[in-house]
Write an enzyme that holds these catalytic residues in place. Structure first.
Site: not given
Length: 439
Positions: A16-17
């Site tokens: 997600f990052e």
């Protein structure tokens, strides 16, 4: 003994990052950010780091948030590994204050249910946060035997034997991605970024004005559910028209990004600027004008080996306003830094317009690059017509209808041998989607 984040949890966080090797301004957090979501006084505008430095910063940040999740004043429960990983991901994204608020005076079941409430930024529900919170909740509620997200059911590029069992024109792939619906400032390319044998999705994000073009790469090995790279490049598009292609220009084993500046150039020609894949697209390995005049939107550029010498030749597909009254193919010689043509020819395809897309690959297996011509708007759906490169594009290698409905400007096409991959910017899953059909 204090718990540590498992590889399962690390995969969740990094998916997600993403990994940004150039600092960017997080408009929601209002802070400069780099690497895998790293912030702090050590991050500032213009900072550039390596992938190794990003991974070291990730370890530091994980250590910091692991201490909070291990602290009973923040999380007053004994956790299993998946619950611990989920809360590290949650606090990594939202901070220790929100972690304490989430867990205060709640049992484990209540904590799991409330994770998904934290899906807003700036007062707005964000699709990316919804997906992350759902992933964290699902992990929190899953027993210890959960397989890590690094080992999902994989879509492997199908070999010729498998493809031969699929009818021509039928689908071979349907896949959503973690990229939200894409706007018109995205271009898409396919290539193996990390040498794992899977086709990764290159998302080229362009900007008008002072911002720089970005490269975001989704992992094909993880079914396009995690990022391999997210970075700014030195390309500033300004008001000129650009096109993008992939190819290993300097034969170092890495796919380089060919940035084709069509007009408003200093050389008064179409220019080729190549960003090094080895540098994660931070440095150039070629700047050159070419023998091709400045060009407009009525064309398509591709990179391939027409001569069979292992060079990265530049294909210029001119759709209309041509002297031959047909769609034309002009190929600049990569061995000569695009200063001469290998071929300039009309084809048996009539002049075309925006309802046609083009790509190149080796369909016939004859070692000469073939031209895939995709007709998007037809009563019977999208059609694929392939011109035979060995016959200098004067004969059809194949023509077929497909199971894909009529398409528009929100669809991109990328041929790879016996398949044509379709990137749908506005997918029904509320994400950018990847499909493929057999040809």
């Amino acid at each position: 003994m204090a718990m540590k984040t498992s590889q399962n949890g690390i995969n969740l966080i990094t998916s997600f990052e993403g990994c940004y090797t150039t600092a960017y301004w997080d408009k929601w957090g209002k802070v400069w950010t780099i690497g895998y979501g790293h912030t702090g006084k050590d991050v500032y505008k213009g900072l550039v780091i390596s992938k190794t430095q990003a991974e070291n910063l990730l370890k530091q940040d994980l250590n910091r948030f692991e201490k909070y999740v291990n602290n009973p004043s923040y999380v007053p429960h004994k956790l299993n590994q998946n619950q611990f990983d989920a809360l590290v991901s949650f606090s990594f994204n939202l901070g220790q204050g929100n972690l304490k608020k989430l867990c205060a005076n709640k049992n484990l079941s209540q904590i799991a249910n409330d994770i998904t409430l934290y899906n807003k930024a700036g007062g707005k529900i964000l699709n990316g946060l919804v997906k992350r919170r759902n992933a964290e909740k699902n992990l929190f509620l899953t027993g210890e035997s959960v397989p890590p997200p690094s080992s999902p059911p994989k879509y492997e590029s199908k070999n010729e034997d498998v493809i031969s069992n699929i009818a021509i024109g039928d689908f071979t792939l349907h896949m959503d991605t973690i990229l939200e619906k894409a706007k018109n400032n995205f271009n898409f390319l396919l290539g193996d970024y990390n040498h794992d044998g899977h086709l990764d999705l290159y998302c080229i994000k362009s900007f008008e004005g002072p911002d720089f073009t970005e490269v975001h790469i989704l992992s094909g090995n993880n079914n396009y559910k995690s990022w391999l790279l997210q970075t700014k490049t030195p390309i500033n598009e300004e008001e000129a028209d650009w096109d993008y292609c992939l190819g290993d220009y300097n034969n170092d084993g890495n796919l380089d990004l060919f940035c084709i500046k069509k007009n408003k150039t200093k050389s008064n020609s179409t220019e080729v600027h190549i960003l090094s894949g080895k540098s994660n697209f931070q440095s150039f390995i070629l700047h050159t004008g070419t023998q091709l005049h400045e060009t407009k939107d009525n064309c398509k550029f591709c990179v391939g080996d027409y001569s069979g010498k292992g060079n990265k030749d530049l294909f210029y597909i001119s759709k209309n306003n041509n002297g031959s009254k047909s769609t034309e193919v002009h190929i600049l010689d990569g061995n000569n830094s695009y200063q001469s043509f290998l071929l300039q020819t009309g084809t048996i395809l009539h002049e075309t317009d925006d309802n046609w897309e083009f790509g190149i690959s080796n369909y016939t297996g004859k070692g000469i690059t073939d031209l895939y011509c995709i007709s998007k708007e037809n009563e019977k759906g999208t059609e694929v017509h392939i011109l035979d490169g060995s016959k200098k594009y004067q004969a059809w290698a194949m023509q077929t209808s497909t199971k894909l409905q009529s398409t528009d400007e929100t669809f991109c096409f990328y041929p790879v041998n016996k398949q044509v991959f379709i990137i749908s910017k506005q997918g029904a899953s509320n994400s950018t989607e990847i499909h493929a059909i057999r040809v």
